[in-house]
Write an enzyme that holds these catalytic residues in place. Sequence first.
Site: not given
Ligand code: PAF
Length: 292
Positions: A30, A35, A37, A61, A158-159, A163, A195-196
Amino acid sequence: MQIIETPQQMQALSAEWRCSGQTVGFVPTMGALHEGHLSLVRAARSQCQKVVASVFVNPTQFGPQEDLDQYPRPFEHDCELLREEGCDAIFAPSVAAMYGAAALKHEPHAYESHTFVEVSKLGDVWEGVIRPGHLRGVATVVTKLFNIVRPQRAYFGEKDYQQLKVIECLVRDLNFDIEIVPLPTVREADGLALSSRNAYLAPAERAAATALYQALSQAAAMVQQGERDIAVLGAAMEKICDAQPLVKVQYITIVDAETLAPLDRLEDSPARVLIAAKVGETRLIDNIALSF
Ligand code: PAF
């Protein structure tokens, strides 16, 4: 690096790559990249001939009271980071391109799409209880992204452990021919999971937020030393979090690492500790594997 805005263009590019025998790796995000990502992009880069990252803040979401509008969107900077990592394409659609022209506001009833993907059981617990609709939104957008990007491999941290399990389940159940590659959580030096949303934390909250990882590490250390009593482990973790007035625990649970069902006892099957807490107004989640 190409920046692609429509599903049709992305599908065409991916088809071209696949037809010429190239493997496509996919990192869904998103944006507001960190780091964590980038570790996914590096893994994709090392294992696939072509790498696509998506940057899409998925409205379906987010709950109505959540941070959809505040969610950081530093798109130019994200593009720079992805270019430096050697990403081949960014898929960055508008909300309208993903959900139809009526979907310009966060009004799910106005979306033109009527199909949702819901993973029952795995999606009904923990985050599913506290954030109703969240995992359905994730499962739906990830399914759409898989059909648009058509990767052979997709990379997830895995964070967001629940999900990850939900996505592994939908890939199995819907017969996607995609390998899901999980990668470990990337942490700050003091253990805070990247985390963002960490950007929302005021300095005192940022300091208090380390309690989450301290609690998880304490449980993992106690298990290593032979503790098997779930209640004792839970109490030790609660104590660490309760010592920080800015931290309000929503759940701490020790679960089967695959089914996410709470465990009564630690036996042979892999277990995971999941934690969710509000630190000030910011909601954080984290988890750790228990090895014994
Ligand atoms: O983990 C995320 O950033 C989001 O939930 C994802 C998997 C990109 C779906 O929007």
